[in-house]
Every structure is written in C-alpha cells, then in structure tokens.
Design an enzyme around this catalytic site. Structure first.
Site, short mmCIF file in Angstrom:
data_model
loop_
_atom_site.label_atom_id
_atom_site.label_comp_id
_atom_site.label_asym_id
_atom_site.label_seq_id
_atom_site.Cartn_x
_atom_site.Cartn_y
_atom_site.Cartn_z
N THR A 17 4.37 2.24 5.66
CA THR A 17 2.97 1.81 5.63
C THR A 17 2.16 2.69 6.57
OG1 THR A 17 1.42 0.06 6.30
CG2 THR A 17 3.61 -0.08 7.24
N ASP A 33 -0.23 1.82 8.25
CA ASP A 33 -0.82 1.01 9.33
C ASP A 33 0.01 0.95 10.62
OD1 ASP A 33 -3.06 0.34 7.88
OD2 ASP A 33 -2.09 -1.38 6.93
N GLY A 65 0.84 -1.21 0.00
CA GLY A 65 0.00 0.00 0.00
C GLY A 65 0.86 1.24 0.00
N ARG A 72 -6.68 -3.13 8.57
CA ARG A 72 -7.32 -4.45 8.45
C ARG A 72 -7.02 -5.31 9.68
NH1 ARG A 72 -5.77 -6.28 2.64
NH2 ARG A 72 -6.18 -4.26 1.79
N ASP A 112 2.07 -1.19 11.52
CA ASP A 112 1.96 -2.55 12.08
C ASP A 112 3.20 -3.39 11.83
OD1 ASP A 112 1.69 -2.71 9.34
OD2 ASP A 112 -0.04 -4.04 9.38
N ASP A 153 5.31 -5.33 6.05
CA ASP A 153 5.88 -6.65 6.34
C ASP A 153 5.73 -7.63 5.19
OD1 ASP A 153 3.17 -6.73 6.76
OD2 ASP A 153 3.27 -7.83 8.65
P1 ATP Z 1 0.82 -2.68 3.42
O1 ATP Z 1 0.45 -3.59 4.58
O2 ATP Z 1 1.06 -1.28 3.82
O3 ATP Z 1 -0.11 -2.78 2.26
P2 ATP Z 1 2.78 -4.68 2.69
O4 ATP Z 1 4.17 -4.59 2.18
O5 ATP Z 1 2.57 -5.51 3.92
O6 ATP Z 1 2.26 -3.18 2.88
P3 ATP Z 1 1.50 -6.69 1.04
O7 ATP Z 1 0.40 -6.53 0.05
O8 ATP Z 1 1.29 -7.61 2.19
O9 ATP Z 1 1.82 -5.21 1.52
O10 ATP Z 1 2.82 -7.19 0.28
C1 ATP Z 1 3.29 -6.50 -0.88
C2 ATP Z 1 3.80 -7.49 -1.87
O11 ATP Z 1 4.89 -8.22 -1.30
C3 ATP Z 1 2.81 -8.58 -2.28
O12 ATP Z 1 1.92 -8.15 -3.29
C4 ATP Z 1 3.76 -9.66 -2.81
O13 ATP Z 1 4.17 -9.35 -4.11
C5 ATP Z 1 4.94 -9.53 -1.87
N1 ATP Z 1 4.82 -10.53 -0.78
C6 ATP Z 1 4.05 -10.48 0.33
N2 ATP Z 1 4.15 -11.60 1.06
C7 ATP Z 1 5.00 -12.41 0.38
C8 ATP Z 1 5.50 -13.74 0.59
N3 ATP Z 1 5.17 -14.47 1.65
N4 ATP Z 1 6.33 -14.26 -0.37
C9 ATP Z 1 6.69 -13.55 -1.45
N5 ATP Z 1 6.25 -12.30 -1.70
C10 ATP Z 1 5.42 -11.73 -0.82
#
Ligand code: ATP
Length: 327
Positions: A131, A133, A16, A177, A135, A108
């Site tokens: 992020t 959040d 995000g 979330r 979190d 994360d």
């Molecule tokens: P936010 O929570 O602010 O949206 P985030 O980095 O946690 O940020 P996610 O959508 O969970 O957002 O992860 C971003 C991208 O990271 C995913 O679309 C995916 O491409 C990659 N990703 C997340 N988890 C994994 C995983 N376990 N293995 C490989 N790639 C991952």
C-alpha cells in the site's frame, strides 16, 4: 519436488494499487514454481475470488513485469466480501481450483478479509504489505510507499520553482486518508513549512501567523503539505480559510492518483522481492495467518490478528524537523 504439503497456491492483489505489486507477484510466483508448487493468479482481488476469475501463472508470465507500475493481476474492492455467504462462494471457487494456500498482497483491509476467509474455510494465508500509505502495523515499510513519496516529491520540486518565481504560497494535497506518512516524508524532503495530517492538526490562525512571520523574515514563497484526510479537496477549504483570515492568496495543487502509478523505485522492487519470497517460503513451511514485514531492515513475521487490531502511528518527529528546517 517440494517437501510442502501444498500443491497449488493462489496469489492476489487487493485494495488500492501500489507500485511494486508486480515485483511482489513475480517473486511470489517464481519462488513457488521453483519449488514445484503451482500458482494461480486471482484477478481483481476478492472480486475475482467471488466471480471465479483465475489464471494459471507460469515462469515466463513473470517476464518483464519487474519495472511495471500497477498490478498485472488487477486489484479491487469488494463490499460483497464483507458478507460470510460471499466468502463461502470464494472459498468454494478456490477449492474447485485446487488452491490450498494464499498469498495476499494488500493493506490492512485486505488482511481483515484474508483472516476471515482463513478462519471460516481453513485456508492458510500469508500477507504481504502492499500500500502506498505505509499505514500497516508491524512493518516499518510497505510496498509502494517509497515510489509514491518520490512521485509526489518530483511534483513538489516543480511547484517550488513556480512558487519561487511568483513569490507564492502553495498548498499541495497528497494522498493519505487516515495516514500522514506520505505527507510527513514528502513535507520534510520537499522543504515544506507546514505539514497537516490527521495526527497533526494546525489551526488556520496558527498557519496564518506562521506564514506572516516567515514573510517578515524575508521568505518569499511557502509550501504547505496537507494529507487528503477523509475529504479529498480539503486544500481548497484551507486556501479559502487563509484568504478570509488574512487576505493571503494560497494556490492549490492536488496531486491525486498519479501518486499510485509509475515505475516502482529500486527500493520498492527490492522490498517487494524480499517480502514475497519470504511469504511463499513461510506458506510452504506450513505457517498461516501471518504477515511478512520489515523492521530495522530485517524481515519479520507478525500474526495477522496483531496487524489488523493495531494502528500504526505516524512519525511526528519528521513533521517537527520539517518545521524547524524550513526557517
Ligand atoms: P489500501 O488501504 O491501500 O487501499 P486495503 O487493503 O486496506 O488497501 P481496503 O479497501 O480497506 O484496502 O480493503 C480491500 C478489500 O478487503 C475490501 O474491498 C474488502 O473486500 C476486503 N475487506 C476489508 N475489510 C474487510 C472486513 N472487515 N471483512 C471482510 N473483508 C474486508
């Protein structure tokens, strides 16, 4: 010339978007370039890494972005990146560009992807928590959280005016979330009576009882904050349930994606600049597989294994304080 063995690094934003990602990109790019290390911007996070969408970044490309919301590199979510064969494609693209280190700005989930890419293809990576959040384990604060809280708060102050004029109850749904950080901060700062998060579930009976008690004490308007949880729009369900139980009419306002946008606050710009500068310094010093975070206003470096294997709990003391002070 740099003393680092790295000659060219890649920077990307992922997951995000969050206000403050641009000041983080600016600080990362300028720190690297000033040490004579080339920088490539990878567009749309892991989507661009797989599709080989990358641009060379120069000092002047960073002009006039410190105040801009969003991310000039765009961001993305990639289901494909969860599969090793696509991570191999991404790694080949990085190698073809001559990229020998990465700075990942995201949450994360993005760090989980970074860890796998780093482990499978021997690419050093340092993470920066970006992020709204807040979190991410291992850091007190994340880039974008402060701005998102202030954006939501501005809206809540306006809702408070109309709630007061009409003696109304409002349920305001904020982002988060799994995380109640925005809800608890906005709730305390906005004078909310109730704050509902995944960690702070309150029964409809209890909410109705509290609302009736506050009316009996002479309170004429009330604000309830709820985090969106796994089902955005839950504020409508809560409003229906309150009406069915008590006949009380609770208006709903869902703040939604406006919380992601807007000019980053001074706090987020400063945080982003500090974290990104330290992240590039760490990468160029040969460190790998860590996140630069902040604890008690000091920069810290935490292994990504720890960051991605632990949950950061919400701050329940703020929720209790909000309730106590909303009397
Ligand atoms: P936010 O929570 O602010 O949206 P985030 O980095 O946690 O940020 P996610 O959508 O969970 O957002 O992860 C971003 C991208 O990271 C995913 O679309 C995916 O491409 C990659 N990703 C997340 N988890 C994994 C995983 N376990 N293995 C490989 N790639 C991952």
């Amino acid at each position: 010339m740099t003393t680092s063995s790295l000659k060219k690094i890649g920077v990307y934003t992922s997951g995000g978007d969050a206000p403050g990602m641009n000041p983080a990109i600016r600080a990362a790019v300028r720190t690297a370039l000033s040490q004579k290390v080339e920088v490539v911007g990878i567009l749309n996070g892991y989507v661009g890494m797989i599709e080989n969408r990358m641009i060379t970044l120069q000092m002047r490309d960073m002009a006039n972005i410190i105040q801009r919301g969003g991310t000039i590199l765009k961001t993305g979510r990639s289901a494909e990146f969860m599969k090793p064969e696509y991570r191999a494609t991404a790694a080949n693209n990085l190698k073809a560009q001559g990229i020998d280190g990465l700075i990942c700005i995201g949450g994360d989930g993005s760090f989980r992807g970074a860890q796998l890419l780093g482990a499978e293809h021997k690419i050093p990576i340092i993470g920066i928590p970006g992020t709204i959040d807040n979190d991410v384990y291992g850091t007190d604060d994340t880039i974008g959280f402060d701005t998102a809280v202030n954006t939501a708060l501005q809206a809540i102050d306006k809702i408070r005016d109309t709630a007061d004029s009409h003696d109304r109850i409002f349920i305001v749904e904020v982002m988060g979330r799994n995380s109640g950080w925005i809800a608890s901060h906005v709730g305390l700062a906005g004078g909310a009576e109730e704050i509902l998060t995944a960690e702070n579930i309150i029964s409809v009976d209890k909410i109705v009882e509290n609302l009736k008690n506050s009316r009996a004490r002479g309170k004429t308007s009330s604000i309830i904050i709820t985090a969106e949880g796994q089902k955005p729009g839950r504020a409508y369900d809560l409003s229906d349930a309150i009406r069915k139980k008590s006949g009380l009419d609770a208006k709903v306002c869902i703040l939604g994606h406006q919380q992601r946008g807007g000019t980053p606050s001074a706090h987020d710009r400063i945080l982003a600049s500090r974290l990104a500068n330290a992240a590039v310094e760490a990468l160029l010093a040969g460190r790998n597989n860590t996140m630069i975070g902040v604890q008690a206003d000091k920069l810290v470096e935490i292994p990504l294994d720890l960051v991605t294997s632990k949950e950061k709990p919400g701050d329940k003391t703020l929720i209790h304080l909000a309730r106590l002070l909303s009397i």
